[in-house]
Design a protein around this motif. Sequence first.
Motif, PDB file in Angstrom:
ATOM      1  N   THR A 132      11.157   7.675  10.885  1.00  0.00           N
ATOM      2  CA  THR A 132      11.401   8.219  12.218  1.00  0.00           C
ATOM      3  C   THR A 132      12.842   7.943  12.602  1.00  0.00           C
ATOM      4  N   LEU A 133      13.525   8.970  13.084  1.00  0.00           N
ATOM      5  CA  LEU A 133      14.932   8.851  13.463  1.00  0.00           C
ATOM      6  C   LEU A 133      15.094   9.195  14.937  1.00  0.00           C
ATOM      7  N   PHE A 134      15.867   8.383  15.641  1.00  0.00           N
ATOM      8  CA  PHE A 134      16.207   8.631  17.040  1.00  0.00           C
ATOM      9  C   PHE A 134      17.670   9.066  17.090  1.00  0.00           C
ATOM     10  N   LEU A 135      17.929  10.174  17.760  1.00  0.00           N
ATOM     11  CA  LEU A 135      19.277  10.715  17.843  1.00  0.00           C
ATOM     12  C   LEU A 135      19.657  10.981  19.294  1.00  0.00           C
ATOM     13  N   THR A 136      20.951  10.870  19.581  1.00  0.00           N
ATOM     14  CA  THR A 136      21.450  11.286  20.882  1.00  0.00           C
ATOM     15  C   THR A 136      21.511  12.808  20.906  1.00  0.00           C
ATOM     16  N   LYS A 137      21.709  13.376  22.072  1.00  0.00           N
ATOM     17  CA  LYS A 137      21.742  14.834  22.177  1.00  0.00           C
ATOM     18  C   LYS A 137      22.937  15.440  21.448  1.00  0.00           C
ATOM     19  N   SER A 138      23.968  14.610  21.188  1.00  0.00           N
ATOM     20  CA  SER A 138      25.135  15.099  20.451  1.00  0.00           C
ATOM     21  C   SER A 138      24.997  14.875  18.947  1.00  0.00           C
ATOM     22  N   GLY A 139      23.843  14.307  18.522  1.00  0.00           N
ATOM     23  CA  GLY A 139      23.576  14.178  17.097  1.00  0.00           C
ATOM     24  C   GLY A 139      23.906  12.840  16.478  1.00  0.00           C
ATOM     25  N   LYS A 140      24.265  11.841  17.284  1.00  0.00           N
ATOM     26  CA  LYS A 140      24.556  10.509  16.737  1.00  0.00           C
ATOM     27  C   LYS A 140      23.244   9.771  16.462  1.00  0.00           C
ATOM     28  N   ILE A 141      23.170   9.106  15.315  1.00  0.00           N
ATOM     29  CA  ILE A 141      21.993   8.320  14.960  1.00  0.00           C
ATOM     30  C   ILE A 141      21.982   7.046  15.794  1.00  0.00           C
ATOM     31  N   SER A 142      20.881   6.789  16.499  1.00  0.00           N
ATOM     32  CA  SER A 142      20.802   5.567  17.310  1.00  0.00           C
ATOM     33  C   SER A 142      19.858   4.538  16.695  1.00  0.00           C
ATOM     34  N   THR A 143      18.717   4.987  16.171  1.00  0.00           N
ATOM     35  CA  THR A 143      17.748   4.060  15.582  1.00  0.00           C
ATOM     36  C   THR A 143      16.991   4.746  14.453  1.00  0.00           C
ATOM     37  N   ILE A 144      16.685   3.954  13.411  1.00  0.00           N
ATOM     38  CA  ILE A 144      15.906   4.436  12.274  1.00  0.00           C
ATOM     39  C   ILE A 144      14.779   3.444  12.007  1.00  0.00           C
ATOM     40  N   ILE A 145      13.565   3.939  11.857  1.00  0.00           N
ATOM     41  CA  ILE A 145      12.428   3.101  11.476  1.00  0.00           C
ATOM     42  C   ILE A 145      11.741   3.773  10.295  1.00  0.00           C
ATOM     43  N   SER A 146      11.604   3.046   9.186  1.00  0.00           N
ATOM     44  CA  SER A 146      10.987   3.645   7.999  1.00  0.00           C
ATOM     45  C   SER A 146       9.670   2.961   7.676  1.00  0.00           C
ATOM     46  N   PHE A 147       8.796   3.718   7.027  1.00  0.00           N
ATOM     47  CA  PHE A 147       7.491   3.222   6.587  1.00  0.00           C
ATOM     48  C   PHE A 147       7.402   3.490   5.090  1.00  0.00           C
ATOM     49  N   HIS A 148       7.546   2.445   4.288  1.00  0.00           N
ATOM     50  CA  HIS A 148       7.607   2.644   2.836  1.00  0.00           C
ATOM     51  C   HIS A 148       6.234   2.710   2.186  1.00  0.00           C
ATOM     52  N   ASP A 149       5.228   2.093   2.814  1.00  0.00           N
ATOM     53  CA  ASP A 149       3.899   2.053   2.208  1.00  0.00           C
ATOM     54  C   ASP A 149       3.124   3.314   2.574  1.00  0.00           C
ATOM     55  N   LYS A 150       2.882   4.173   1.584  1.00  0.00           N
ATOM     56  CA  LYS A 150       2.128   5.404   1.839  1.00  0.00           C
ATOM     57  C   LYS A 150       0.751   5.369   1.174  1.00  0.00           C
ATOM     58  N   ASN A 151       0.290   4.166   0.808  1.00  0.00           N
ATOM     59  CA  ASN A 151      -1.023   4.029   0.177  1.00  0.00           C
ATOM     60  C   ASN A 151      -2.109   4.018   1.248  1.00  0.00           C
ATOM     61  N   THR A 152      -2.413   5.192   1.776  1.00  0.00           N
ATOM     62  CA  THR A 152      -3.411   5.326   2.831  1.00  0.00           C
ATOM     63  C   THR A 152      -4.775   5.637   2.227  1.00  0.00           C
ATOM     64  N   ASN A 153      -5.756   4.811   2.551  1.00  0.00           N
ATOM     65  CA  ASN A 153      -7.115   5.007   2.043  1.00  0.00           C
ATOM     66  C   ASN A 153      -7.859   5.958   2.974  1.00  0.00           C
ATOM     67  N   ILE A 154      -8.064   7.178   2.536  1.00  0.00           N
ATOM     68  CA  ILE A 154      -8.663   8.214   3.377  1.00  0.00           C
ATOM     69  C   ILE A 154     -10.103   8.464   2.945  1.00  0.00           C
ATOM     70  N   HIS A 155     -11.001   8.498   3.922  1.00  0.00           N
ATOM     71  CA  HIS A 155     -12.404   8.836   3.647  1.00  0.00           C
ATOM     72  C   HIS A 155     -12.605  10.320   3.918  1.00  0.00           C
ATOM     73  N   TYR A 156     -12.903  11.084   2.875  1.00  0.00           N
ATOM     74  CA  TYR A 156     -13.158  12.514   3.018  1.00  0.00           C
ATOM     75  C   TYR A 156     -14.668  12.755   3.026  1.00  0.00           C
ATOM     76  N   PRO A 157     -15.221  13.327   4.100  1.00  0.00           N
ATOM     77  CA  PRO A 157     -16.667  13.576   4.155  1.00  0.00           C
ATOM     78  C   PRO A 157     -17.069  14.734   3.243  1.00  0.00           C
ATOM     79  N   ASP A 158     -18.315  14.693   2.799  1.00  0.00           N
ATOM     80  CA  ASP A 158     -18.839  15.790   1.969  1.00  0.00           C
ATOM     81  C   ASP A 158     -19.031  17.057   2.791  1.00  0.00           C
ATOM     82  N   VAL A 159     -19.425  16.867   4.054  1.00  0.00           N
ATOM     83  CA  VAL A 159     -19.637  18.000   4.956  1.00  0.00           C
ATOM     84  C   VAL A 159     -18.841  17.760   6.231  1.00  0.00           C
ATOM     85  N   MET A 160     -18.129  18.780   6.685  1.00  0.00           N
ATOM     86  CA  MET A 160     -17.319  18.659   7.896  1.00  0.00           C
ATOM     87  C   MET A 160     -17.859  19.574   8.984  1.00  0.00           C
TER      88      MET A 160
END
Length: 244
Positions: A132-160
């Motif tokens: 996620t990047l936060f920018l000023t209206k003129s395009g300057k980078i103000s803050t950056i927050i990254s999430f490196h772990d993408k190992n998300t355990n997702i439960h997919y139902p058989d019927v939706m």
Amino acid sequence: MTLNQLFQSLISYIPATNMNMRKAYQPDEIIAGVQYDIFSNTTNKNVAVFSVDNQGKLLYFSVEDEILKPSNYTLKRDELIEKASHFVKTFYPEMYKNCKLASFLKLGNAYTVHFAYQDEQLHLFLPETGVTLFLTKSGKISTIISFHDKNTNIHYPDVMISAEAAKKQYLHHLEPELLIAPMDTYYINNNGKFRLVYSIIERAFYIPADRGEIYVQKDAIKQIPFHKPEKVKTLKRIYTISLV
């Protein structure tokens, strides 16, 4: 990218000169990773902060507000996204290749751009992934927050269940509350008067796609009404209400 290379790349996004870095003397407990301060050699004041994980990858970057001088110039949406995308390409080449634009939001005079991974089955965005990047209206980078772990355990139902079925369940958990409220400038059709209205209390936050138990909020926040009638009757006459 070595720590010094990372520092040299980051200072190109800071509108200041003659800078150096040092390990944070008082690290912020909220910020993950090993923290470093970027400071001015002239004033010895911090101008930015960044943190890295144990592999040297950038986790967080933020420029001090006083360094980001306000500007009357506003970039267009595509230009702001391009600025954010260039930063991601420089510091997160793997994310740049595999993440997609998940959101673009305006927050006051600032903007947030979020790039996230998608699941392979439904191509939905995975929460707390990407950057996620936060920018000023003129395009300057103000803050950056990254999430490196993408190992998300997702439960997919058989019927939706269908979206229409989910909508019916959601409406079933809405609770209308009759009260008197001012129609001020916050509302589009305001007239500055007190009106008899129904306030909608939302209790169901998520409707499981597998027909499971609905996620209902434990303590729904209720608005305290000016007056709540004991019984609701059909009003045949219009009265002027004066509240003290």
